[in-house]
Design a protein around this motif. Sequence first.
Motif, PDB file in Angstrom:
ATOM      1  N   SER A 137       4.430   0.533   2.144  1.00 18.93           N
ATOM      2  CA  SER A 137       4.626  -0.712   2.875  1.00 18.93           C
ATOM      3  C   SER A 137       4.387  -1.888   1.942  1.00 18.93           C
ATOM      4  CB  SER A 137       3.655  -0.792   4.057  1.00 18.93           C
ATOM      5  OG  SER A 137       3.758  -2.048   4.686  1.00 18.93           O
ATOM      6  N   ASP A 138       5.238  -2.903   2.069  1.00 23.10           N
ATOM      7  CA  ASP A 138       5.078  -4.153   1.344  1.00 23.10           C
ATOM      8  C   ASP A 138       5.252  -5.292   2.332  1.00 23.10           C
ATOM      9  OD1 ASP A 138       4.823  -3.351  -1.498  1.00 23.10           O
ATOM     10  OD2 ASP A 138       6.803  -2.479  -1.140  1.00 23.10           O
ATOM     11  N   THR A 139       4.324  -6.239   2.324  1.00 23.33           N
ATOM     12  CA  THR A 139       4.415  -7.392   3.221  1.00 23.33           C
ATOM     13  C   THR A 139       4.106  -8.671   2.455  1.00 23.33           C
ATOM     14  OG1 THR A 139       2.112  -7.177   3.897  1.00 23.33           O
ATOM     15  CG2 THR A 139       3.740  -6.072   5.276  1.00 23.33           C
TER      16      THR A 139
ATOM     17  N   TRP B 161       0.837  -1.190   0.000  1.00 21.64           N
ATOM     18  CA  TRP B 161       0.000   0.000   0.000  1.00 21.64           C
ATOM     19  C   TRP B 161       0.872   1.240   0.000  1.00 21.64           C
ATOM     20  CZ3 TRP B 161       0.256   3.217   4.315  1.00 21.64           C
ATOM     21  CH2 TRP B 161       0.745   2.653   5.486  1.00 21.64           C
ATOM     22  N   ARG B 162       0.319   2.296  -0.510  1.00 24.80           N
ATOM     23  CA  ARG B 162       1.019   3.577  -0.599  1.00 24.80           C
ATOM     24  C   ARG B 162       0.078   4.677  -0.125  1.00 24.80           C
ATOM     25  NH1 ARG B 162       3.897  -0.026  -1.394  1.00 24.80           N
ATOM     26  NH2 ARG B 162       5.186  -0.502  -3.186  1.00 24.80           N
TER      27      ARG B 162
END
Length: 72
Positions: free
Chosen positions: A46-48, A34-35
């Motif tokens: 964020s990247d998960t 998400w940005r």
Amino acid sequence: ELPVDELADAALDRAERLGATHADFRLHSKHSGWRVLRDADVDTASDTTAIGMSVRVVYRGAWGFAADVTLT
């Protein structure tokens, strides 16, 4: 590199040794990102990745299921 083959072999071998008449192994990987933009510029990013495994068996005519995110 995930030990997918080793995990699947261990799970399916154990199910067979315990008397399951059917067993399947699944490995699931989910990537999310998400940005947050502020005035057209990236404010937060964020990247998960979530990884989990499951085993589904038929034992004495009943279905059973187990899942976990600990890949052991």
